[in-house]
Design an enzyme around this catalytic site. Structure first.
Site, PDB file in Angstrom:
ATOM      1  N   HIS B 267       0.826  -1.217   0.000  1.00  0.00           N
ATOM      2  CA  HIS B 267       0.000   0.000   0.000  1.00  0.00           C
ATOM      3  C   HIS B 267       0.859   1.265   0.000  1.00  0.00           C
ATOM      4  O   HIS B 267       0.523   2.243   0.676  1.00  0.00           O
ATOM      5  CB  HIS B 267      -0.925   0.012   1.225  1.00  0.00           C
ATOM      6  CG  HIS B 267      -2.045  -0.972   1.128  1.00  0.00           C
ATOM      7  ND1 HIS B 267      -3.279  -0.651   0.625  1.00  0.00           N
ATOM      8  CD2 HIS B 267      -2.101  -2.285   1.457  1.00  0.00           C
ATOM      9  CE1 HIS B 267      -4.062  -1.725   0.656  1.00  0.00           C
ATOM     10  NE2 HIS B 267      -3.375  -2.724   1.151  1.00  0.00           N
ATOM     11  N   ASP B 328      -0.853  -5.111   5.966  1.00  0.00           N
ATOM     12  CA  ASP B 328      -1.889  -5.901   5.286  1.00  0.00           C
ATOM     13  C   ASP B 328      -1.599  -6.034   3.800  1.00  0.00           C
ATOM     14  O   ASP B 328      -0.896  -5.218   3.203  1.00  0.00           O
ATOM     15  CB  ASP B 328      -3.266  -5.253   5.480  1.00  0.00           C
ATOM     16  CG  ASP B 328      -3.310  -3.835   4.925  1.00  0.00           C
ATOM     17  OD1 ASP B 328      -2.294  -3.116   5.071  1.00  0.00           O
ATOM     18  OD2 ASP B 328      -4.332  -3.445   4.348  1.00  0.00           O
ATOM     19  N   GLU B 329      -2.153  -7.082   3.239  1.00  0.00           N
ATOM     20  CA  GLU B 329      -2.194  -7.286   1.783  1.00  0.00           C
ATOM     21  C   GLU B 329      -0.851  -7.041   1.090  1.00  0.00           C
ATOM     22  O   GLU B 329      -0.799  -6.318   0.099  1.00  0.00           O
ATOM     23  CB  GLU B 329      -3.263  -6.365   1.162  1.00  0.00           C
ATOM     24  CG  GLU B 329      -4.652  -6.608   1.713  1.00  0.00           C
ATOM     25  CD  GLU B 329      -5.714  -5.717   1.070  1.00  0.00           C
ATOM     26  OE1 GLU B 329      -6.751  -6.260   0.648  1.00  0.00           O
ATOM     27  OE2 GLU B 329      -5.509  -4.489   0.998  1.00  0.00           O
ATOM     28  N   VAL B 330       0.213  -7.645   1.598  1.00  0.00           N
ATOM     29  CA  VAL B 330       1.501  -7.512   0.914  1.00  0.00           C
ATOM     30  C   VAL B 330       1.542  -8.532  -0.219  1.00  0.00           C
ATOM     31  O   VAL B 330       1.493  -9.728   0.023  1.00  0.00           O
ATOM     32  CB  VAL B 330       2.675  -7.764   1.884  1.00  0.00           C
ATOM     33  CG1 VAL B 330       3.998  -7.556   1.173  1.00  0.00           C
ATOM     34  CG2 VAL B 330       2.558  -6.876   3.108  1.00  0.00           C
ATOM     35  N   GLU B 380      -2.595 -10.082   8.723  1.00  0.00           N
ATOM     36  CA  GLU B 380      -1.723 -10.847   7.830  1.00  0.00           C
ATOM     37  C   GLU B 380      -0.333 -11.056   8.408  1.00  0.00           C
ATOM     38  O   GLU B 380       0.301 -12.089   8.175  1.00  0.00           O
ATOM     39  CB  GLU B 380      -1.565 -10.151   6.471  1.00  0.00           C
ATOM     40  CG  GLU B 380      -2.786 -10.239   5.577  1.00  0.00           C
ATOM     41  CD  GLU B 380      -3.636  -9.013   5.697  1.00  0.00           C
ATOM     42  OE1 GLU B 380      -3.770  -8.499   6.824  1.00  0.00           O
ATOM     43  OE2 GLU B 380      -4.183  -8.579   4.664  1.00  0.00           O
TER      44      GLU B 380
END
Lengths: 548, 548
Positions: B267, B328-330, B380
């Site tokens: 992000h 998050d969301e790597v 995560e």
């Protein structure tokens, strides 16, 4: 990343004013797209003291001074935001300075109507680079032309400018409506005016005012004051006749008609207390009245008399030639349970409840006819087989999934004019982008003949009031309603959502700059960050710009 | 119909003032529901010049003058709306007139924190009917107690009154957060302050400020000015350090912590331009750099240095002891494609991409540790198996359908404190009523031991910024966020949505009266018209009442 292509990193902090140029800026696109628009590369800059003049051969239409004043203020507001104080090198030379907008009107119509002429032509940069020439068949085209012109303004070298342009424009459909509902939740007059203002900017021309319904009766009648006295939420939740007249005049000055809906015979619970004990049908359970009430009782002459009294007043208050008579979702169960209704039907040889519905509707149509009003009804009146006259306009609202096409076919096949509303219930929100769905609808996309298609008067978007009031209605409507506006105004071929996206984004930002809280539901900004902002952030607590 | 039961029809027009009494009025309920609240039938009327005094043995906490001033103004505002000018018969006699609110504080804490003491007791009508006694362990309980007291005011015979009441109150969970996202769309400072104000009213105590993300970088660093200079949308879309400090102080005065999130290593697109060419990982296609960039490149020491520089400043700006590190969301795809990352992993005996993620996260944790900050990460980081210290707080955000329960179990089983966010993503709107769903969530409703349940620090609602900005964020958040507020503050047993509905409706109307545009999404008004309005309609264009 998106900034690196434009600027050298090493020199980043030397000249903030230049470096902070946003990656996009207004380019002067127009929403809804005009029918014919030729834009040239050369441009004129605007004089801050631009004058509006009427050609000597034009009649003096009474709304024009107000129209000129509004658009003069709006055009001038562009000079506040431009960074004009600096000495700047010009990247190109303007072809001239526009100091005059010359307006020619052929004919005054005075009141917007079903047959209003909204067409105009607009010439910028030709034949004279010093003046804009706007020609309109009637005053409504002046409003539309000035709106178009104002949207075309964009800064070139920090100066409000307009490219040389030639526009010929007219609406595809004569009826471009938007429904508001002031029964489920009351809307302050200021919000209704803001809505009308935004509608006018988007070239909508009909406010369909669903003014009363089962939840409350905010219309404050002078001849039947008990209706709102006992049917409004509170005395603060009413519209006086003076307020309504003020709203209608406000709308007229913006080329917007106001068509009121007094929905009967269903959706009338709030009428009951003020209309007297005989008005709503008493429902029966096991042969006994169970204390509940159903639709209006169509067997009592008093009820027709009450409606005639009400509509006679409504006819004086609402100057538009159209009245919406409602007629949707009439539940037959209560009528079926009531022995007096059964007796009446037997006596009059009525065998279906659609026939008793027809008795009521016929009564309403007769009143409208006596008052010389045209009228619209919801599709059920037609679908239920109620016998209606050919002049009745049918509004199609069911079948969002696509079956509206069958109804449009049936309505127009029977020779009735049709208004399409089904796919445009903006109150039905969902997460994410939905304007593209509204944009993709084609009102004539049904099996039919050309004669049938010509009976499509237009369409109407709706924001029903179950979950909106003054707190949230404006950002929930805009800019989603703009998608419908373009569908109803622009040529059928203007139908590519990907092509429209940037233009709609620019238009939203312009509406924001004018003070309208149009929400950012346009595009997932994860896909393109440029949709994440307008040049100036919108601050609801410091919003002095709203131009009523 | 609903009016007929209260009034005689025949006499309808004789006395408008009396007849227009709305069918419901404020009764002085409190939101969120206090832990213990005993309300008696007798009541005191309020003196318009009510005084706030601190007991002599109380310490002088520095926020108290501001708190007193705010609530004095708010209480006085009740006297404007009451129809007090008329001579009225009293239907019952008040037990006394309250002219003083006596506040006792045990200890000043000065800054809201994870261990802040928010408890208070409130006595109205006893032992004295002339004064309210409010006792708080720290200043935060004063805010909460005055808020509770103010909500209890309701008009009896047109005079602001409070029933005799005894309250003992404390929060169920110490972490009651709300996430705002200023990267997808920028939010004006005024809107952030309004949000904090409303949070304080609802007894939320943590603003989780997701301040930057891939779309834009509005945090204007002084030590790394290039980040916002090249990463913000425009120079108008930034928060200066002074503005941030002002917001934090504003929040402190209202008992609200501000926990910033600088989400890494994913992000982070908007960081790239300002952070330099080595910051984001170059992605490869077919063995060649393809021009795109992925997450932060964890193999360069410069990137850790940059983060240390940034966080050192952030630590000085944001006084709260907690920092949210994101995580998050790597996406691993870009790292996988990059040969330098592969080399690095080989050299350091790393075999999974969670391990390279751990290298980065460990770097961030080390910095936070050096700065003596506690930290929160998205789930995560835990779920991917990144080795994290026991003090790491894990925020659970996935599994809205119910699998969040498994994650809460796993997180707390491993000994980590947990914050539940999954079921409270208020940005995911739908048509109709949804607060009941948020209200029904129980954060400890997962398989676990009592020791695990004690690791549930609380929860956090979120309004991610994809589709909201200053135009629509406040009505979209409120009153839906109030449902979550009660879940996190009140006793576990306070969980019946039908029982809460009327109280929430009253609370929404009170927020409206204070000037907050809280939307009417509570109940289908077709079912009960009384949900269709508040005593005074909300007018966004004439809203001078907002109490910051």
């Amino acid at each position: 990343m998106r900034f690196l292509s434009a600027f050298l990193f090493g020199n980043a902090l030397t000249n903030a004013a230049d470096r902070f140029l946003p990656p996009w800026k207004f380019v002067g696109t127009v929403w809804p797209q005009p029918q014919s628009m030729v834009v040239k590369e050369d441009y004129q800059i605007l004089d801050a003291n631009i004058q509006f003049i009427l050609t000597p051969d034009s009649p003096q239409c009474d709304i024009i001074p107000d129209v000129f004043q509004r658009y003069q203020a709006l055009i001038r507001s562009h000079f506040k935001s431009a960074g004009s104080s600096k000495k700047l090198k010009f990247s190109s030379s303007p072809a001239g300075v526009i100091d005059t907008i010359e307006v020619k009107i052929v004919n005054c119509e005075n009141h917007p109507s079903q047959t209003m002429n909204e067409s105009y032509t607009l010439q910028v940069g030709s034949p004279s680079s010093e003046k804009v020439e706007l020609t309109a068949m009637a005053e409504w085209g002046v409003i539309h032309g000035l709106e178009t012109l104002t949207q075309m303004i964009h800064d070139i070298d920090y100066r409000p400018s307009i490219n040389s342009t030639m526009i010929t424009d007219w609406p595809r459909f004569p009826f471009r409506g938007f429904l508001i509902d002031t029964s489920r939740h009351y809307l302050p007059v200021s919000v209704i005016k803001a809505q009308i203002t935004a509608m006018s900017w988007n070239k909508y021309n009909v406010l369909h005012w669903h003014i009363v319904d089962l939840e409350s009766f905010p219309y404050q009648s002078q001849v039947l004051p008990e209706l709102s006295f006992l049917g409004a939420y509170t005395p603060l939740h009413v519209y006086t006749i003076n307020e309504i007249k003020d709203i209608i005049e406000f709308a007229r000055l913006r080329g917007v008609r106001v068509v009121p809906e007094f929905d009967t015979p269903g959706h009338t619970d709030s009428w009951g207390p003020g209309a007297g004990p005989k008005f709503l049908t008493p429902c029966y359970t096991n042969g006994q009245p169970d204390g509940t009430r159903g639709p209006i009782n169509p067997i009592h002459q008093e009820n027709y008399d009450l409606m005639r009294k009400l509509f006679t007043e409504v006819n004086q208050v609402f100057s538009d030639s159209y009245l919406h008579l409602g007629g949707d979702e009439v539940p037959f169960g209560c009528w079926k349970s009531n022995p007096d209704i059964t007796d009446y039907m037997t006596k009059h040889n009525l065998t279906t409840y659609a026939q008793i519905e027809q008795v009521w509707v016929q009564g309403m149509v007769d009143i409208a006819h006596d008052l010389k009003k045209n009228y619209v009804v919801w599709e059920e009146v037609f679908v239920n087989g109620v016998k209606i006259s050919n002049e009745t306009v049918v509004e199609v609202w069911k079948g969002r999934s696509g079956t509206w096409k069958d109804t449009m076919n049936a309505v127009t096949k029977s020779g009735h004019k049709a208004i399409l509303a089904s796919p445009w219930y903006l109150n039905l929100i969902s997460y994410g982008v939905d304007w593209e769905g509204y944009y993709s609808i084609e009102p004539t996309d049904f099996n039919g003949t050309n004669a049938q298609y010509e009976l499509v008067m237009g369409g109407s978007a709706a924001m029903w009031g179950e979950y909106v009031d003054g707190t949230n209605i404006l950002p929930r409507i805009w800019p989603r309603a703009s998608a419908v506006a373009e569908r109803l105004w622009s040529d059928k071929s203007v139908n590519s959502a990907p092509a429209a996206r940037w233009r709609l984004n620019e238009w939203r930002c312009k509406m924001l700059a004018r003070g309208l809280p149009a929400e950012p539901e346009l595009h997932n900004p994860n896909i393109d960050p440029n949709y994440g902002y307008c040049p100036t952030p919108f601050d609801p607590f410091n919003n002095a710009h709203f131009l009523f």
